[in-house]
Scaffold this motif. Structure first.
Motif, PDB file in Angstrom:
ATOM      1  N   ASP A  42       6.922 -30.555 -37.827  1.00 28.59           N
ATOM      2  CA  ASP A  42       6.586 -29.587 -36.559  1.00 28.59           C
ATOM      3  C   ASP A  42       5.243 -28.456 -36.504  1.00 28.59           C
ATOM      4  O   ASP A  42       4.888 -27.692 -35.847  1.00 28.59           O
ATOM      5  N   LEU A  43       6.420 -27.525 -37.676  1.00 26.36           N
ATOM      6  CA  LEU A  43       5.621 -26.507 -37.388  1.00 26.36           C
ATOM      7  C   LEU A  43       4.393 -26.220 -37.916  1.00 26.36           C
ATOM      8  O   LEU A  43       3.121 -25.880 -37.519  1.00 26.36           O
ATOM      9  N   GLN A  44       4.216 -27.148 -39.107  1.00 25.15           N
ATOM     10  CA  GLN A  44       3.209 -26.976 -39.562  1.00 25.15           C
ATOM     11  C   GLN A  44       2.229 -27.108 -39.065  1.00 25.15           C
ATOM     12  O   GLN A  44       0.484 -26.881 -38.881  1.00 25.15           O
ATOM     13  N   THR A  96     -11.903  -9.096 -18.432  1.00 30.76           N
ATOM     14  CA  THR A  96     -10.914  -8.084 -18.349  1.00 30.76           C
ATOM     15  C   THR A  96      -9.997  -8.837 -18.443  1.00 30.76           C
ATOM     16  O   THR A  96      -9.366 -10.035 -18.720  1.00 30.76           O
ATOM     17  N   VAL A  97      -9.069  -8.300 -19.954  1.00 33.16           N
ATOM     18  CA  VAL A  97      -7.397  -8.420 -20.536  1.00 33.16           C
ATOM     19  C   VAL A  97      -6.891  -8.567 -19.759  1.00 33.16           C
ATOM     20  O   VAL A  97      -6.348  -7.296 -19.180  1.00 33.16           O
ATOM     21  N   MET A  98      -5.712  -9.454 -19.464  1.00 35.62           N
ATOM     22  CA  MET A  98      -4.832  -9.475 -18.556  1.00 35.62           C
ATOM     23  C   MET A  98      -3.254  -9.318 -19.465  1.00 35.62           C
ATOM     24  O   MET A  98      -2.458  -9.366 -19.465  1.00 35.62           O
ATOM     25  N   SER A  99      -3.818 -10.303 -20.689  1.00 33.45           N
ATOM     26  CA  SER A  99      -2.251 -10.702 -21.880  1.00 33.45           C
ATOM     27  C   SER A  99      -2.830 -10.315 -23.043  1.00 33.45           C
ATOM     28  O   SER A  99      -3.484 -10.881 -23.270  1.00 33.45           O
ATOM     29  N   ASN A 100      -1.752  -9.226 -23.664  1.00 37.28           N
ATOM     30  CA  ASN A 100      -2.562  -9.615 -25.018  1.00 37.28           C
ATOM     31  C   ASN A 100      -0.897  -9.123 -25.880  1.00 37.28           C
ATOM     32  O   ASN A 100       0.000  -9.189 -25.398  1.00 37.28           O
ATOM     33  N   GLN A 101      -0.567 -10.906 -26.873  1.00 38.58           N
ATOM     34  CA  GLN A 101       0.401 -10.882 -27.010  1.00 38.58           C
ATOM     35  C   GLN A 101       0.168 -11.065 -28.256  1.00 38.58           C
ATOM     36  O   GLN A 101      -0.707 -12.224 -29.146  1.00 38.58           O
ATOM     37  N   ARG A 102       0.994 -11.714 -29.440  1.00 34.41           N
ATOM     38  CA  ARG A 102       1.567 -11.650 -31.121  1.00 34.41           C
ATOM     39  C   ARG A 102       2.515 -13.369 -30.523  1.00 34.41           C
ATOM     40  O   ARG A 102       3.676 -12.648 -30.765  1.00 34.41           O
ATOM     41  N   TRP A 103       2.181 -13.645 -31.375  1.00 32.51           N
ATOM     42  CA  TRP A 103       3.081 -14.967 -31.689  1.00 32.51           C
ATOM     43  C   TRP A 103       3.684 -15.574 -33.587  1.00 32.51           C
ATOM     44  O   TRP A 103       2.872 -15.231 -33.870  1.00 32.51           O
ATOM     45  N   SER A 104       5.013 -15.605 -33.847  1.00 35.87           N
ATOM     46  CA  SER A 104       5.152 -15.753 -34.624  1.00 35.87           C
ATOM     47  C   SER A 104       5.858 -17.454 -34.436  1.00 35.87           C
ATOM     48  O   SER A 104       7.286 -17.045 -34.245  1.00 35.87           O
ATOM     49  N   LEU A 105       5.494 -18.239 -35.699  1.00 35.00           N
ATOM     50  CA  LEU A 105       6.936 -19.316 -35.730  1.00 35.00           C
ATOM     51  C   LEU A 105       7.917 -19.552 -37.026  1.00 35.00           C
ATOM     52  O   LEU A 105       7.529 -18.951 -37.499  1.00 35.00           O
ATOM     53  N   ALA A 106       8.868 -19.898 -36.612  1.00 37.25           N
ATOM     54  CA  ALA A 106       9.837 -20.095 -37.563  1.00 37.25           C
ATOM     55  C   ALA A 106      11.303 -21.357 -36.813  1.00 37.25           C
ATOM     56  O   ALA A 106      11.080 -21.694 -36.078  1.00 37.25           O
ATOM     57  N   GLU A 107      11.374 -22.126 -38.986  1.00 34.89           N
ATOM     58  CA  GLU A 107      12.194 -22.851 -38.044  1.00 34.89           C
ATOM     59  C   GLU A 107      13.707 -22.598 -38.289  1.00 34.89           C
ATOM     60  O   GLU A 107      13.865 -22.071 -37.865  1.00 34.89           O
TER      61      GLU A 107
END
Length: 299
Positions: A42-44, A96-107
Motif C-alpha cells: 500500500d505504501l508503494q 495566497t498560501v494557507m498551509s505548508n506541510q511536510r508528509w512522510s510515509l512509513a510502514e
C-alpha cells in the motif's frame, strides 16, 4: 530382473541430472517465500498516487448552486515528491498560501497500516494519520488529540481522481479536491476553417488546468480574451428524469471594461478526453494534453 529397483536401471548421468533439477526446483521454492505485508505494498501505491495538483473548484461551484449552508471556498492543493517525503502547499486561487506541510510515509507493523507523519512549515509535528485500503481508494484517519483547523487533517481519502481532506473537528465539511490535468491551448482570430486561405493571428503557448483555470491574452484589437477549462463532475442532475453526464468543457470568455467577465460560448466532450476545441468563426480555440507535433500518428 525380478526385485530390481527402477533406479538401478538408470545411468549415472541420468541420476546426476535428476539431482541437479531437484536442487534447482528446491531453490526456486525457497525464493518464493518472500511475501510482504499488505501495508508495505500500500505504501508503494500511495507514494505514486499522492503527487499532483488538485482543486475543489467543482465543489465550490456546486455548493453555491445547491445553496449549501456552509459552502466551501476554493482551495488548491499541490503535493510534490521531495526527498524521502512530500511537500504540501494548500492555497487560495489567488495564490495566497494557507498551509505548508511536510508528509512522510512509513510502514507501521503494529497498526498494520501506513503511517503518515505530518509537520508544518516550521517542522512542528502535527497529528499523524494512518492509511488503509478501501474499495478503489485509500483512507487515512487520526486517533490522537489535535487542535481543530484545516492544518490538522482528521481524515483523508485518496482515489485515482480525487483527494478529500477533512479538517479536524469538521467531519461534515470535507474539502473535496479533484486531480487537475494540465493543458496547452492556442487561439486563432479569426477562426479559419474548411481549408480557406484566410489570414489569421495565432495566440499560442497558453497554459491552464482543467479544474476551472483560466488563461488570458490580448487580441490585436485590444480585447482581453481568455479560455477556461472545467472538468465538471456533477453531484446533481440539471433536470428531473435525466442523468446528467460529466463533461470536459471549454469556454471562450472576455473581460469587459466594467470588470465583468462575459462568456461568448462553450463546447463539451467526454471528461476523460485529452483534447477539446471550439470554433466560433470569429475565434477558434484548441486545448490539448499532447501536441499534434509530437503525438504518434495513427490510421
Amino acid at each position: 530382473m525380478t526385485g530390481q529397483s527402477p533406479l538401478s536401471t538408470l545411468s549415472s548421468a541420468t541420476l546426476t541430472l535428476i539431482g541437479l533439477l531437484s536442487l534447482a526446483y528446491a531453490g526456486q521454492g525457497s525464493a518464493q517465500g518472500q511475501d510482504t505485508t499488505s501495508w508495505s505494498r500500500d505504501l508503494q501505491v500511495i507514494e505514486v498516487m499522492l503527487p499532483g495538483f488538485y482543486s475543489n473548484a467543482n465543489q465550490a461551484y456546486f455548493d453555491g448552486r445547491r445553496k449549501v449552508d456552509n459552502p466551501q471556498p476554493r482551495h488548491n492543493l499541490l503535493i510534490e515528491a521531495a526527498g524521502d517525503g512530500f511537500d504540501i502547499t494548500l492555497s487560495a486561487p489567488d495564490g495566497t498560501v494557507m498551509s505548508n506541510q511536510r508528509w512522510s510515509l512509513a510502514e507501521d507493523d503494529q497498526r498494520r497500516a501506513v503511517r503518515m507523519d505530518i509537520s508544518d512549515a516550521d517542522g512542528t509535528p502535527l497529528c499523524p494519520v494512518w492509511w488503509t485500503r478501501d474499495a478503489a481508494q485509500f483512507s487515512a484517519t487520526s486517533d490522537t488529540a489535535c487542535a481543530e483547523g484545516i492544518d490538522s487533517p482528521d481524515a483523508l481519502a485518496l482515489g485515482e481522481q480525487q483527494f478529500w481532506w477533512t479538517p479536524r473537528g469538521a467531519s461534515d465539511a470535507a474539502v473535496k479536491l479533484h486531480r487537475a490535468r494540465q493543458f496547452t491551448c492556442y487561439a486563432d482570430i479569426p477562426g479559419v476553417g474548411g481549408g480557406r486561405d484566410i489570414p489569421y493571428t495565432r495566440y499560442d503557448n497558453l497554459s491552464l488546468h482543467d479544474q476551472g483555470a483560466e488563461t488570458w491574452f490580448v487580441g490585436k484589437d485590444g480585447r482581453n480574451l481568455g479560455l477556461r477549462l472545467f472538468n465538471v463532475d456533477w453531484p446533481i442532475n440539471n433536470y428531473d428524469g435525466y442523468f446528467t453526464r460529466d463533461s470536459l468543457v471549454i469556454y471562450v470568455i472576455e473581460k469587459l471594461d466594467d470588470g465583468i467577465t462575459k462568456e461568448h460560448g462553450y463546447a463539451f466532450t467526454l471528461p476523460e478526453a485529452n483534447r477539446i476545441g471550439i470554433n466560433l468563426k470569429w475565434l477558434l480555440a484548441s486545448c490539448f494534453m499532447i501536441s499534434g507535433k509530437v503525438d504518434t500518428p495513427t490510421m
